[in-house]
Design an enzyme around this catalytic site. Sequence first.
Site, short mmCIF file in Angstrom:
data_model
loop_
_atom_site.label_atom_id
_atom_site.label_comp_id
_atom_site.label_asym_id
_atom_site.label_seq_id
_atom_site.Cartn_x
_atom_site.Cartn_y
_atom_site.Cartn_z
N THR A 1 26.63 77.12 81.15
CA THR A 1 27.57 77.95 80.39
C THR A 1 27.31 77.87 78.88
O THR A 1 27.83 78.68 78.14
CB THR A 1 29.04 77.52 80.64
OG1 THR A 1 29.19 76.15 80.30
CG2 THR A 1 29.44 77.73 82.09
N TYR B 1 41.07 71.72 88.68
CA TYR B 1 40.50 71.32 87.38
C TYR B 1 41.17 70.02 86.89
O TYR B 1 40.50 69.04 86.55
CB TYR B 1 40.68 72.46 86.36
CG TYR B 1 40.36 72.04 84.96
CD1 TYR B 1 39.11 71.52 84.64
CD2 TYR B 1 41.31 72.17 83.94
CE1 TYR B 1 38.82 71.13 83.33
CE2 TYR B 1 41.02 71.79 82.65
CZ TYR B 1 39.77 71.26 82.35
OH TYR B 1 39.49 70.87 81.07
#
Length: 338
Positions: free
Chosen positions: A35, A141
């Site tokens: 990313t 997460y």
Amino acid sequence: MAILVTGGAGFIGSHAVKHFIERGEEVVVVDNLSTGHRAAVHQQATFYEADVADSARIETILRNHSVTAVVHFAAFSLVGESVVLPYRYYRNNTCGTLGLLEAMDAAGVKQIVFSSTAATYGIPDEMPIRETTPQRPINPYGHSKLFVERILRDKVLSDAEFGFVALRYFNVAGAAADGSLGEDHDPETHLIPIALQPAIEKRHCVTIFGSDYETDDGTCIRDYIHVEDLCDAHRLALGAIRPGDARFYNLGIGRGFSVKEVIDAATRVTGQNVPIELGERRPGDPPVLVAAADAAREELGWQPQMTDLDEIIGSAWRWYQQHPDGYADAATRSADNG
Ligand code: UDP
């Protein structure tokens, strides 16, 4: 003697690398570029395209550069995505970190600053959230990060030389004051960049994910912190690590803003109307996350400089105006300059 920064090509990591280098540190960056952006890595950092899960490779890097401490940013960080793809989060954030920690162990590196998150608190019993508030994540997460906090605590119990600071970030935004770095995600999912996109014609309107929360205006409330203030807290955290010591700090400003308030601020900052539409709640979103951040101020001596929401959004806005295509734009420009 060097610091290893994992995820140093990412949004927060790249700002941290710049911060450390400007303060005279030798910095080695590991990033798998899944990313991140190569163009975001400071030119004076030594860069390795590598994955933190690759323990053998990380061990070699740690040894070759006589690394004494690790600042570990590399992770996936999207709440909504984690709900849809939980294995991706546990594999990368939890198992990947274990690979890094094993490499540190093999190379005798005993200090780490770990990027944890307000998402570890879930829907907390008290507001603002203190470091002692019970952690009960409501999305993968948050769990993937909380597991790492547990692993680090256990390591301290087993190794008197090992020490760490875990920093629980609230909502990080903004860009480098000199315009060299900013936020560039594909796709972009964070509220502040999204609220700025209509003004650079990258988006028609902003969808508000839920307007029926039990908050004053019905939208979720978050505590927004400027990325450079966050980096400063990492520098202080590194200096505060002690053998056998486990420390945890919230990093936020201590004030919450609703989604609607952020959109209003984006309207003020850009001078342009931000069209909105009301959408469904996003799975995994707690209604309110606001930090009690006095511990970082009192114990680390941290003093955030940018505490005004319009200033934080203004900093992001300057980056977007100069780099509407993010680092693709920055790379073209530096190529043009020869
Ligand atoms: N949000 C929104 N519309 C968007 C993006 C985000 O309403 O297009 C909301 C989101 O549901 C959350 C808040 O803005 O309540 C902050 O979300 P963001 O993804 O920026 O950060 P998070 O809090 O998930 O780390």
